[in-house]
Design an enzyme around this catalytic site. Structure first.
Site, PDB file in Angstrom:
ATOM      1  N   GLU A  34       9.143 -16.726  25.246  1.00  0.00           N
ATOM      2  CA  GLU A  34       9.319 -15.536  26.087  1.00  0.00           C
ATOM      3  C   GLU A  34       7.997 -14.940  26.733  1.00  0.00           C
ATOM      4  OE1 GLU A  34      11.216 -14.025  28.861  1.00  0.00           O
ATOM      5  OE2 GLU A  34      12.621 -14.515  27.508  1.00  0.00           O
ATOM      6  N   VAL A  60       5.609 -15.731  29.939  1.00  0.00           N
ATOM      7  CA  VAL A  60       5.696 -15.693  31.448  1.00  0.00           C
ATOM      8  C   VAL A  60       6.249 -13.969  31.699  1.00  0.00           C
ATOM      9  CG1 VAL A  60       7.323 -16.305  33.550  1.00  0.00           C
ATOM     10  CG2 VAL A  60       6.489 -18.029  31.711  1.00  0.00           C
ATOM     11  N   GLY A  79       5.026 -11.025  30.600  1.00  0.00           N
ATOM     12  CA  GLY A  79       5.002 -10.178  29.516  1.00  0.00           C
ATOM     13  C   GLY A  79       6.246  -9.626  29.099  1.00  0.00           C
ATOM     14  N   GLY A 109     -10.289  -1.284  34.087  1.00  0.00           N
ATOM     15  CA  GLY A 109      -9.806  -2.075  33.233  1.00  0.00           C
ATOM     16  C   GLY A 109      -8.556  -2.973  33.551  1.00  0.00           C
ATOM     17  N   GLU A 115     -10.752  -8.204  34.697  1.00  0.00           N
ATOM     18  CA  GLU A 115     -11.649  -8.473  33.791  1.00  0.00           C
ATOM     19  C   GLU A 115     -12.932  -8.749  34.572  1.00  0.00           C
ATOM     20  OE1 GLU A 115     -11.443  -9.371  30.530  1.00  0.00           O
ATOM     21  OE2 GLU A 115      -9.164  -9.618  30.514  1.00  0.00           O
ATOM     22  N   LYS A 136       2.293 -19.543  34.848  1.00  0.00           N
ATOM     23  CA  LYS A 136       3.523 -19.400  34.621  1.00  0.00           C
ATOM     24  C   LYS A 136       4.678 -19.697  35.203  1.00  0.00           C
ATOM     25  CE  LYS A 136       1.536 -14.512  33.660  1.00  0.00           C
ATOM     26  NZ  LYS A 136       1.288 -13.371  34.053  1.00  0.00           N
ATOM     27  N   GLY A 179      -0.041  -6.378  29.112  1.00  0.00           N
ATOM     28  CA  GLY A 179      -0.248  -5.254  28.263  1.00  0.00           C
ATOM     29  C   GLY A 179       0.167  -5.405  26.800  1.00  0.00           C
TER      30      GLY A 179
END
Length: 315
Positions: free
Chosen positions: A130, A133, A135, A187, A190, A205, A297
């Site tokens: 899960e 794709v 988060g 942030g 990258e 994804k 995250g």
């Protein structure tokens, strides 16, 4: 359930921190150079403090985590393309031991789906993914609940970095380079943002979505991908004059995978802002379903990992 975590980055560390809140214990965690193993369960605080202070999670060799006594291996190493190593070998090792696997690493599912399913068929273990794709967004479980055969198309905004850049460009009239630099300072992007802004992350994804929808062996090579690096600010200004905006949209439909900048209604469902993601499903009988939330995250992605662990424990 007893968990072993391979990968001690943002997602792996968050999974270690949160596992106890979901009723599970972590008996091993490995980074690229070390492992911490305790059959009675690790205390997250000293492990993460050591990682922060010394750069390693423990004294043992990394392979000690793979060989520990666990029920579920959480594979949270960075996504790699092509042969999807070393993540794929970690999955193989666990399945050959008849252990379950939960993936946060997109590589094995996006690049070696057929091999992954073949290993799973020969094992008493099961593979869930899960977290690969969107988060925290329950995209794959929603497809599973509706039934893949009853989903006719999937589209959405699947990369937070690209979406932050585009929504800031549109809102403030800023150029790409300016907003990208801002995203890096915050942030959100990258130092090397190419994986995100070239559309590769969103494409991986979408490839995973295609593999689930069609039970096939799509890879990144099967996707038609374009990014946002060459999109001028004037394009968003012109779109706004017509009540529209631009988003990096991934789509799986009619057996094809496509990712690229698309015009969408300025206040429409797909015009999510900031780092927010959305997955939109077209279904035969339930109409159009929209699932939106944080697409990345540590805690958010760890929540998806631990939701999969919960599914395995209920089985």
């Amino acid at each position: 359930m007893k968990l072993a975590i391979v990968g001690a980055g943002v997602v792996g560390a968050s999974t270690l921190e949160l596992a106890g809140k979901y009723g599970h214990e972590v008996v091993a965690i490995a980074d690229s150079g070390s492992a911490a193993v305790d059959p009675d369960g690790l205390d997250p605080a000293p492990v993460l403090a050591r990682k922060n202070d010394e750069g390693t999670v423990g004294e043992a060799a990394p392979d000690a985590a793979l060989d520990a006594d666990y029920d579920v291996l959480v594979e949270a190493t960075p996504t790699t393309l092509g042969d999807a190593e070393p993540g794929f070998s970690h999955v193989r090792h666990a399945l050959e031991r008849d252990r379950h696997v939960v993936l946060a690493n997109k590589g094995p599912v996006a690049e070696r789906y057929g091999d992954l399913r073949a290993l799973e068929r020969d094992s008493a273990g099961e593979v869930l993914f899960e977290a690969t794709v969107g988060g925290a967004i329950p995209a794959l479980s929603t497809i599973r609940d509706v039934g893949a055969d009853h989903v006719t198309a999937v589209r959405g905004v699947l990369n937070g970095t690209a979406n932050f850049v585009l929504s800031r460009m549109a809102a403030e009239g800023l150029d790409y380079e300016h907003v990208l630099a801002e995203a890096q300072d915050l942030g959100v992007a990258e130092a090397d943002p190419s994986f995100d802004v070239q559309g590769t992350d969103a494409a991986l994804k979408c490839v995973i979505l295609a593999n689930v929808l069609y039970d096939d062996e799509y890879t990144l090579a099967d996707a038609d991908v374009s990014g946002i690096e060459d999109l001028p600010g004037s394009a968003l200004e012109l779109a706004a004059e017509d009540g529209r905006t631009v988003r990096l949209i991934g789509e799986v439909a009619d057996g094809e995978v496509r990712v690229g900048p698309r015009l969408v209604p300025e206040h429409g469902t797909l015009a999510v802002t900031g780092t927010r993601n959305i997955v939109q499903l077209d279904t035969e009988h339930a109409g159009r379903l929209n699932v939106s939330g944080r697409g990345a995250g540590g805690p958010e992605t760890a929540s998806a990992v631990l939701a999969d662990v919960g599914r395995l424990s209920r089985r």
